[in-house]
Design a protein around this motif. Structure first.
Motif, PDB file in Angstrom:
ATOM      1  N   ASP A  19      -3.768 -19.603   3.175  1.00 42.50           N
ATOM      2  CA  ASP A  19      -4.676 -19.496   4.317  1.00 42.50           C
ATOM      3  C   ASP A  19      -6.103 -19.548   3.816  1.00 42.50           C
ATOM      4  O   ASP A  19      -6.397 -19.162   2.684  1.00 42.50           O
ATOM      5  CB  ASP A  19      -4.440 -18.199   5.093  1.00 42.50           C
ATOM      6  N   ILE A  20      -7.002 -20.022   4.700  1.00 47.96           N
ATOM      7  CA  ILE A  20      -8.394 -20.189   4.292  1.00 47.96           C
ATOM      8  C   ILE A  20      -9.243 -18.968   4.620  1.00 47.96           C
ATOM      9  O   ILE A  20     -10.379 -18.863   4.159  1.00 47.96           O
ATOM     10  CB  ILE A  20      -8.984 -21.450   4.985  1.00 47.96           C
TER      11      ILE A  20
ATOM     12  N   GLY B 147      -1.006 -21.803   6.576  1.00 45.90           N
ATOM     13  CA  GLY B 147      -1.894 -21.057   7.463  1.00 45.90           C
ATOM     14  C   GLY B 147      -1.229 -19.745   7.843  1.00 45.90           C
ATOM     15  O   GLY B 147      -1.131 -19.391   9.002  1.00 45.90           O
TER      16      GLY B 147
ATOM     17  N   ILE C 168       2.494 -21.958  11.974  1.00 44.46           N
ATOM     18  CA  ILE C 168       2.416 -21.508  13.361  1.00 44.46           C
ATOM     19  C   ILE C 168       0.954 -21.415  13.798  1.00 44.46           C
ATOM     20  O   ILE C 168       0.169 -20.640  13.232  1.00 44.46           O
ATOM     21  CB  ILE C 168       3.102 -20.118  13.537  1.00 44.46           C
TER      22      ILE C 168
ATOM     23  N   GLN D 233      -6.618 -20.860   0.291  1.00 40.24           N
ATOM     24  CA  GLN D 233      -6.584 -22.308   0.142  1.00 40.24           C
ATOM     25  C   GLN D 233      -6.926 -23.003   1.458  1.00 40.24           C
ATOM     26  O   GLN D 233      -6.546 -22.557   2.522  1.00 40.24           O
ATOM     27  CB  GLN D 233      -5.181 -22.734  -0.309  1.00 40.24           C
ATOM     28  N   ASP D 234      -7.650 -24.110   1.332  1.00 39.56           N
ATOM     29  CA  ASP D 234      -7.958 -24.952   2.483  1.00 39.56           C
ATOM     30  C   ASP D 234      -6.928 -26.085   2.488  1.00 39.56           C
ATOM     31  O   ASP D 234      -6.950 -26.951   1.615  1.00 39.56           O
ATOM     32  CB  ASP D 234      -9.382 -25.493   2.331  1.00 39.56           C
ATOM     33  N   ILE D 235      -6.044 -26.068   3.472  1.00 39.97           N
ATOM     34  CA  ILE D 235      -4.960 -27.048   3.457  1.00 39.97           C
ATOM     35  C   ILE D 235      -5.484 -28.481   3.570  1.00 39.97           C
ATOM     36  O   ILE D 235      -4.831 -29.419   3.143  1.00 39.97           O
ATOM     37  CB  ILE D 235      -3.915 -26.776   4.567  1.00 39.97           C
TER      38      ILE D 235
ATOM     39  N   TYR E 157     -11.970 -16.022  11.929  1.00 41.70           N
ATOM     40  CA  TYR E 157     -11.068 -14.926  11.578  1.00 41.70           C
ATOM     41  C   TYR E 157     -11.717 -14.036  10.529  1.00 41.70           C
ATOM     42  O   TYR E 157     -11.273 -13.950   9.401  1.00 41.70           O
ATOM     43  CB  TYR E 157      -9.722 -15.467  11.085  1.00 41.70           C
TER      44      TYR E 157
ATOM     45  N   TYR F 177      -6.464  -9.651  16.045  1.00 37.08           N
ATOM     46  CA  TYR F 177      -5.404 -10.666  16.160  1.00 37.08           C
ATOM     47  C   TYR F 177      -4.059 -10.085  15.746  1.00 37.08           C
ATOM     48  O   TYR F 177      -3.049 -10.280  16.400  1.00 37.08           O
ATOM     49  CB  TYR F 177      -5.752 -11.857  15.262  1.00 37.08           C
TER      50      TYR F 177
ATOM     51  N   GLN G  98       3.714 -14.918  18.465  1.00 38.74           N
ATOM     52  CA  GLN G  98       3.808 -15.568  17.153  1.00 38.74           C
ATOM     53  C   GLN G  98       5.218 -15.413  16.590  1.00 38.74           C
ATOM     54  O   GLN G  98       5.739 -16.309  15.942  1.00 38.74           O
ATOM     55  CB  GLN G  98       2.770 -14.997  16.180  1.00 38.74           C
TER      56      GLN G  98
END
Ligand SMILES: C[S@@+](CC[C@H](N)C(=O)[O-])C[C@H]1O[C@@H](n2cnc3c(N)ncnc32)[C@H](O)[C@@H]1O
Ligand SMILES: [Zn+2]
Lengths: 285, 123
Positions: free
Chosen positions: A78-79, A57, A118, A99-101, A14, A22, A32
């Protein structure tokens, strides 16, 4: 083309171009949005209490815009910096975090009244490096444990995601369970190849079977969405003559170039290169 | 876009950093005030989640002294309006949040805090 999560790490996949594409694709917006409304329904929040939600996310804020419209307060993580940039441009109301979940959350216990996610969870099933903290089970465990504590009791977290096997579902649900969640899988339109949608509905607390796993949808709507999904596929990957278009080659060189670009532009958090950079990505199973 | 509402929920999540890891301390901040719709019901609902001392200290550090040191028992409209302003209209756009325990720095740029950890910091 194989699934996005098998092509490149999320923050690379992304990138600027894909994030815009997107977000602007009206069909994607519609899909979505549908799934966001369904996730909210499955959250079944008490009606009279304005809630504070976590969007896991959150990407470019397609779900967030709906949360705004529906009057929820929210924060999103979101990363992918490029997705978050688009979310900023679209002026969503929620607070955004890079952030990286898979590294877990630091939110205080009971922070959120619920969480939605989602089309994200499938991204946690690929290992980025050989480091132990990078293995999918480790990351899932860290994610679910810290999420469980960040949610208030009782509450729910609802994830729409794209599992590629029953083993993946099994892995995810068993780790969620170990982290303390109740709940399970809800499948909408299970008999439609294209409209079938998988939701993981997780419960915090609520004891004694009070929280029951909701039923999946079935029947005619499925046919509509089926048509929609098929259309979308044709539109995005084939041109008039049935030839694929826009197939970009994502290989090691391309990823290294992108990472270099991000670093130059001050996106400090770009993961370090490793010998695994740009390797073929496969699900764990 | 870090509003103080989220800052008040945020502790450090670096490996092994489990106590004295809240609140993250702001430094070099740039603040923006953006009007938001007043929603007293939401606020009343949210009050039990607030770490009061952290909120008041942070607000004062950022120059807002409208909140009392002790959380009031009587909740009137004036109080809710001040709380609304502090929690939902005060945005930190640039700056750094530092963990009081392990000193990890979470930079904020364009209103987005970077919460990513290096490999050795992951729990
Ligand atoms: C298909 S998009 C969905 C975005 C948004 N939820 C929506 O419905 O439009 C998947 C998103 O998951 C994010 N993602 C993937 N892995 C992630 C991770 N480990 N931590 C945080 N976000 C992640 C990607 O950056 C991307 O924005
Ligand atoms: Zn710390």
């Amino acid at each position: 083309m194989s699934r996005p999560e098998l092509q490149a790490p999320p923050e690379i996949y992304y990138g600027d171009t894909e994030a815009k594409k997107y977000t602007q694709n009206t069909r994607n917006q519609q899909i979505q949005a549908d799934m966001t409304y369904r996730a909210l329904e499955l959250l079944s929040l008490p009606e009279d209490e304005p809630a504070f939600l976590l969007d896991i996310g959150c990407g470019s804020g397609l779900s967030g815009e709906i949360l705004d419209e529906e009057g929820y307060m929210w924060a999103g993580v979101d990363i992918a910096p490029s997705m978050l940039e688009v979310a900023l441009e679209r002026e969503v109301e929620g607070d955004l975090f890079l952030q990286d979940i898979g590294q877990g959350f630091g939110f205080r216990p009971g922070s959120f009244d619920g969480a939605i996610s989602i089309s994200v969870l499938q991204w946690l099933l690929n290992a980025e490096t050989s480091h132990p903290t990078s293995s999918p089970p480790h990351r899932l465990n860290r994610f679910f444990t810290t999420l469980h504590s960040a949610l208030k009791n009782p509450s729910r977290a609802v994830f729409q995601f794209y599992p590629s096997s029953d083993d993946q579902i099994q892995l995810i649900t068993s780790i969620a369970q170990k982290a303390g969640f109740g709940g399970g899988i809800v499948v909408d339109y299970p008999n439609s190849n294209k409209a079938r949608k998988v939701f993981l509905c997780l419960f915090v607390g609520g004891g004694g079977g009070q929280q029951q796993v909701p039923k999946g949808l079935d029947g005619e709507e499925g046919e509509d969405s089926k048509a929609r999904f098929e259309n979308r596929r044709q539109k995005t990957t084939k041109d008039k003559n049935g030839k694929r278009k826009n197939v970009k080659v994502i290989d090691r060189d391309w990823i290294l170039k992108k990472k270099e670009l991000y670093r130059k532009r001050g996106k400090e958090s770009v993961p370090r290169d490793s010998k695994f950079t740009g390797r073929k990505r496969r699900p764990v199973f | 876009m870090v509003r103080l509402i989220t800052h008040n929920l945020l502790a450090c999540h670096a490996k092994g950093c489990t106590s004295n890891n809240f609140p993250l301390a702001f430094s070099n901040v740039q603040i923006e005030i953006r009007e938001a719709e007043f929603n007293p019901e939401f606020l009343k609902n949210f009050i039990p989640k607030i770490e009061w001392k952290a909120l008041v200290d942070t607000a004062r550090q950022l120059g807002d002294t409208s909140l009392p040191l002790e959380q009031p028992e009587m909740i009137d409209d004036d109080f809710l309006k001040n709380l609304h302003h502090v929690l939902l209209e005060t945005h930190v756009e640039e700056g750094v949040m530092t963990c009081p325990n392990c000193k990890h720095e979470y930079p904020i740029s364009n209103g987005i805090p970077n919460m990513l950890l290096a490999e050795h910091e992951i729990g």
